[in-house]
Scaffold this motif. Sequence first.
Motif, PDB file in Angstrom:
ATOM      1  N   CYS A  21       0.787  -1.126  -0.030  1.00 47.41           N
ATOM      2  CA  CYS A  21      -0.137   0.035   0.061  1.00 47.41           C
ATOM      3  C   CYS A  21       0.863   1.317  -0.210  1.00 47.41           C
ATOM      4  N   TRP A  35      -4.963  -3.023   7.673  1.00 47.23           N
ATOM      5  CA  TRP A  35      -5.543  -3.754   6.543  1.00 47.23           C
ATOM      6  C   TRP A  35      -6.800  -4.316   7.094  1.00 47.23           C
ATOM      7  N   CYS A  95      -6.267  -0.944   2.223  1.00 51.97           N
ATOM      8  CA  CYS A  95      -5.374  -0.461   3.403  1.00 51.97           C
ATOM      9  C   CYS A  95      -6.024   0.879   3.719  1.00 51.97           C
TER      10      CYS A  95
END
Length: 123
Positions: A21, A35, A95
């Motif tokens: 991410c 997450w 994310c």
Amino acid sequence: VQLQASGGGLVQAGGSLRLSCAASGRTFSSYAMGWFRQAPGKEREFVAAISWSGGSTYYADSVKGRFTISRDNAKNTVYLQMNSPKPEDTAVYYCAANPGLCCSDYDSPYDYWGQGTLVTVSS
């Protein structure tokens, strides 16, 4: 903060996959990161979180011991290493950035969200 998740794909059960991410903005290192995932027909659920320094982490029981969250503040990137995935880990993974303290497993403290990356685990 803008977040871009990547690394999803098809993986066999028992294999491994690493999600990334990437964040834009110079304040990435001040955010706790998390997450989450959402499987078809199910609500979004927490997977893992990490503090701004990387010194604290927290995992959902369902992934503890198999997944590892980490971050590289120099690269403005947070990772989710998925080892020994199971078919039930199949989901869109998101994310998210939390300006507050680590490590909430609720989605409300997270102000910024990435677009999601699909992970499919085959049996």
